[in-house]
Design a protein around this motif. Sequence first.
Motif, mmCIF file in Angstrom:
data_model
loop_
_atom_site.group_PDB
_atom_site.id
_atom_site.type_symbol
_atom_site.label_atom_id
_atom_site.label_comp_id
_atom_site.label_asym_id
_atom_site.label_seq_id
_atom_site.Cartn_x
_atom_site.Cartn_y
_atom_site.Cartn_z
ATOM 1 N N ALA A 1 0.851 -1.197 0.000
ATOM 2 C CA ALA A 1 0.000 0.000 0.000
ATOM 3 C C ALA A 1 0.879 1.237 0.000
ATOM 4 N N LYS A 2 0.239 2.378 -0.210
ATOM 5 C CA LYS A 2 0.962 3.639 -0.296
ATOM 6 C C LYS A 2 0.749 4.487 0.955
ATOM 7 N N SER B 1 -3.563 -6.320 14.589
ATOM 8 C CA SER B 1 -2.135 -6.010 14.540
ATOM 9 C C SER B 1 -1.783 -5.534 13.130
ATOM 10 N N ILE B 2 -0.976 -4.489 13.074
ATOM 11 C CA ILE B 2 -0.538 -3.912 11.802
ATOM 12 C C ILE B 2 0.960 -3.672 11.889
ATOM 13 N N SER B 3 1.702 -4.251 10.965
ATOM 14 C CA SER B 3 3.150 -4.046 10.945
ATOM 15 C C SER B 3 3.612 -3.892 9.498
ATOM 16 N N SER B 4 4.835 -3.401 9.339
ATOM 17 C CA SER B 4 5.382 -3.179 8.005
ATOM 18 C C SER B 4 6.788 -3.757 7.931
ATOM 19 N N SER B 5 7.017 -4.567 6.910
ATOM 20 C CA SER B 5 8.372 -5.092 6.698
ATOM 21 C C SER B 5 9.269 -4.027 6.086
ATOM 22 N N SER B 6 8.662 -2.949 5.586
ATOM 23 C CA SER B 6 9.426 -1.858 4.989
ATOM 24 C C SER B 6 9.877 -0.843 6.032
ATOM 25 N N ASP B 7 9.202 -0.818 7.184
ATOM 26 C CA ASP B 7 9.523 0.151 8.236
ATOM 27 C C ASP B 7 9.276 -0.511 9.587
ATOM 28 N N SER B 8 10.352 -0.895 10.258
ATOM 29 C CA SER B 8 10.228 -1.639 11.514
ATOM 30 C C SER B 8 9.589 -0.822 12.626
ATOM 31 N N SER B 9 9.522 0.494 12.469
ATOM 32 C CA SER B 9 8.910 1.329 13.506
ATOM 33 C C SER B 9 7.385 1.230 13.500
ATOM 34 N N LYS C 1 -4.525 4.960 9.336
ATOM 35 C CA LYS C 1 -3.828 5.623 8.232
ATOM 36 C C LYS C 1 -2.418 5.062 8.115
ATOM 37 N N LEU C 2 -2.109 4.513 6.959
ATOM 38 C CA LEU C 2 -0.794 3.918 6.744
ATOM 39 C C LEU C 2 0.231 5.030 6.525
ATOM 40 N N PRO C 3 1.270 5.070 7.353
ATOM 41 C CA PRO C 3 2.171 6.232 7.325
ATOM 42 C C PRO C 3 3.184 6.245 6.196
ATOM 43 N N THR C 4 3.547 5.075 5.669
ATOM 44 C CA THR C 4 4.574 5.034 4.630
ATOM 45 C C THR C 4 4.168 4.066 3.533
ATOM 46 N N VAL D 1 -5.284 7.380 -1.277
ATOM 47 C CA VAL D 1 -5.289 8.832 -1.429
ATOM 48 C C VAL D 1 -4.610 9.171 -2.744
ATOM 49 N N PRO D 2 -5.274 9.820 -3.690
ATOM 50 C CA PRO D 2 -4.674 10.080 -5.003
ATOM 51 C C PRO D 2 -3.456 10.975 -4.896
ATOM 52 N N GLU D 3 -2.448 10.648 -5.709
ATOM 53 C CA GLU D 3 -1.243 11.479 -5.730
ATOM 54 C C GLU D 3 -1.539 12.785 -6.471
ATOM 55 N N PRO D 4 -0.921 13.892 -6.045
ATOM 56 C CA PRO D 4 -1.129 15.164 -6.751
ATOM 57 C C PRO D 4 -0.681 15.058 -8.203
#
Length: 377
Positions: free
Chosen positions: A236-237, A266-274, A308-311, A343-346
């Motif tokens: 996701a974006k 639970s929600i985690s990201s392999s792209s951002d360990s934080s 809201k997914l931060p990254t 959320v559409p990109e500008p």
Amino acid sequence: MKVLSTLAISFIAIAAPAHALSESETNHSFANTKILPSGVSSVDGQLESESVDFYTFSSFDPGNLFTVEVNSQSFDPLLGRLNDFGKILETNDDQSDNNVLPILTGKIPATGNLNLAVSGLRDINLIGDHFESGSYTLSLKTFIFPSSSTNATLVNGSFETGNFTGWSTLGSTSIETATFNSEPTDGTSQALLSTGGATFDDSITEKFLGLKTGSLNNFGKGQVTKGSTIQQIFTAKAGDILSFDYNFLTNEVLSPINFSDFSFVSISSSSDSSINSLLELADVSNATSTTSLTEFFKETGFQTFSFKLPTTGTYTLGIGVVNVGDTAFDSGLLIDNVKFTSVPEPSFGLLEFSALALLGLWKKTYPKYNTFAKKRV
């Protein structure tokens, strides 16, 4: 109507069942346990009043998961599991509020053996303290630890495939329709997770979801016993809104000892360990509606969770429900309409067009400044 039965687990390999063996009537003590040949996963027995039948299933792969259950049409059985020294590890009498047949689940120990005992109603010490008798079948299934592959986007969020395509599952999970007496919030299907049936303990649940050991107990509800979970990995974006609808249901009653079953995400990201969030959805105290028409007494009614997914990156979503303190009363969680809203990109082209339009309007409104600007250039 259940259209997918308990233990719908993605990416599993279930041991091929062998023909059922018959028990030996000399196996009424742990010292005389009947050791079953390698590969045997079912045995037919005959329980006598005031006796216990002991079995050892052998040569299974350590670390794999198992479910073992007793089926009988003639008496109310109890199932026990013991270690290699005959110490009782656990017993089960009723696998759920709606099923009096026993079931046990867990992980195959390092020896590759499972020591089991079949007895009668309430004989929790496995000493033959019962008057039950009759025929039964003891059945064992083993399967590898479930894992998930990464989807390019979140799929089958409303379970309209009629199954758990795109998801990995652990425990007692099924697909329900409106005949469950709770209307899906999107389409005609919804997922049900239950703490009754073939459920797994907190350590196995935490490993499945990639949580730290003790994470579920850290909610402070008490000692988590067993539960069921589903999981999906997707990309996701940044800025996308992940959301789903849920309805927590329970037969548990709050008491001074506070067996507060609960549901969680639970929600985690392999792209951002934080990014590693473990959040409560609802517990017994939130199930205030006592007019539930489902198989449960109380429910919260459908609520919506959003995050809201931060990254931008790869995310793992886990949703579960667990028993706390005991396994005597079941709780459940209905899930539907799992989605993320992008959320559409500008658009630079649109911004450029808007800027030129404004500049043109400015020139028409203030022509003398345009002349001045040209002379300055």
